[in-house]
Design an enzyme around this catalytic site. Sequence first.
Site, PDB file in Angstrom:
ATOM      1  N   ASP A 107     -49.139 -12.623   6.934  1.00 21.67           N
ATOM      2  CA  ASP A 107     -48.620 -12.003   8.162  1.00 21.67           C
ATOM      3  C   ASP A 107     -49.200 -10.606   8.362  1.00 21.67           C
ATOM      4  OD1 ASP A 107     -47.206 -14.294   8.328  1.00 21.67           O
ATOM      5  OD2 ASP A 107     -45.210 -13.361   8.302  1.00 21.67           O
ATOM      6  N   HIS A 166     -45.107 -16.726   7.602  1.00 17.68           N
ATOM      7  CA  HIS A 166     -43.929 -16.168   6.944  1.00 17.68           C
ATOM      8  C   HIS A 166     -44.180 -15.898   5.467  1.00 17.68           C
ATOM      9  CE1 HIS A 166     -41.347 -16.410  10.425  1.00 17.68           C
ATOM     10  NE2 HIS A 166     -41.688 -17.678  10.602  1.00 17.68           N
TER      11      HIS A 166
END
Length: 587
Positions: free
Chosen positions: A172, A167
């Site tokens: 990511d 996150h």
Amino acid sequence: MPSAAVQPSFEDLGTPLSDVTFVVVDLETTGGRAADSGITEIGAVKVRGGEVLGELQSLVDPGHPVPAFVARLTGITTAMVATAPPIDLVLPSFLEFARDAVLVAHNAPFDVGFLRAACQRLGYDWPGFRVVDTVPLARRVVTRDEAPNHKLSTLAALFRATVTPEHRALADARATVDVLHALLDRLAPLGITHLEDLATAADPVPPDVRRKRTLADPLPEAPGVYLFRGPGDEVLYVGTSTNLRKRVRSYFTAAEKRGRITEMVRIAHAVTPIVCATPLEAQVRELRLIAEHAPRYNRRSKHPERQSWVRLTDEPYPRLSVVRDVRPGTPHIGPYPSRQAALAAVDALHDALPLRQCTARLPRVARVAGSPCALAGMGRCSAPCTAVGAADASYDGVAAAARTALTADPALVVDALAARVGRLAAQERYEEAGHVTQRLRSFVQGAARAQRLGPLARCAELVAARPVSVGPGSMAGGWELVVVKHARLAATAVTGPDEDPLPVVDALRATAEVVEPPVAPAPACHPEEAALVLAWLEQPGVRLVHVSDPWSWPVRSAAAHTDLARVAAAVAPGAREDDAVATMTAC
């Protein structure tokens, strides 16, 4: 990116994925809606051919505090973004970084939605990036047996990504790069090897259908006609396009939804292209080939023998008849696609004129009076059969009025039926009014069609030219030339911008197809071909170069009545406005 996703033999079908520059992007935000949330971090990785070309990462000040639950999820706190640059400073850097690339994101609508909203707020034009979403790609090739869901963390673990999603935007994005490459490896055996394939890769296309896209490989990017061929070289389907390769290639993607066509593609083994000089030639050739081969997967009927005409018979006391062929010396309207449509036009004429409807051949002068039918008693037939010892001169006027309505001015029929529609509407008998309107429409359309076709069918030779545009507002692209004989396309060509068209016109006239004159108003070709030619001739900018015979139709022709809104406007005085609307709705 592993080389398995590259098939150089297909390069001319599009952009190989190994040559595509992808920018994989991920955002962290303060909420789930761009309308009331802000971006807190942007991470992006630029890759091509499996090689990382660059990375971009920046925290972003969203302009308001970061909610506590978001801080716990991402680790990004209000204090961390307090000194970060605002989005109006970060967004231009990202747009420059991603320029001319294909955007990739996991659940792309979310990330792209925030980026588009930021562009709109700051007054930037959205660059129109091509976007690839890895979620639907994963749904296509990752089964439930392999993974319980298609979350980024689940896919990263399945494909053993080098980075674990946490996150945070850049991490990511890096994980999404590994997932993208793994998905492309799985998609390659399904025939998805080019950028253009990704647009439909998420939709289920049977592998045997997708593999047949190689049939489009040798086709040119030019206007023309294509023929799908099956066992025994049978013509299965005929179509036309301004770009043969692009159109045929679409049959092997999820863009093709028709079950019958998918069935056809499965049994096809070859596609034959016929390159045409102009789109008009392609459309005409398509009609002729369908009529010649009657392909079983073409739904549209192209059989001229199934067309019907309405004829005023050549008898002492003429009557209306529905026929297949046009005969000389008598007026006709049509053609109609079905006998039912032609009979509706006959009913319209009978509603307006007391023409006889019996099929008996009546002598001009009868020695014995006949028995009047029930229609005569209702005033719907002039009953020439009752005249004895002399010709019924009154019927001559009825026949003359019918001739005028068929060949010149249909106002008598239109006015009579419009008045009847008005009366029915005033009585709120909308269903009956709809039936009358439908009969009137059939008559007017058939009369207008015959009045347009007739002059062109009688014209032995017509040469026309239309300027070819090479760009918006430009008329300097040469000329599109056609030679039409008796409504049939006999020759066509296109001249260059600096080419004198007159020698080409002379050559076309000398080499054009020889066409035997038909019995007008029937054309010397399929009626749909004549309609295509007429539509081309009536385009703005078309110029007549040579006409052998007059080409015109009556001023008060049926074409002036084809807009049947005037039927509603003719509703009887005192009727409500919604009566007119209901009348037209009913038809």
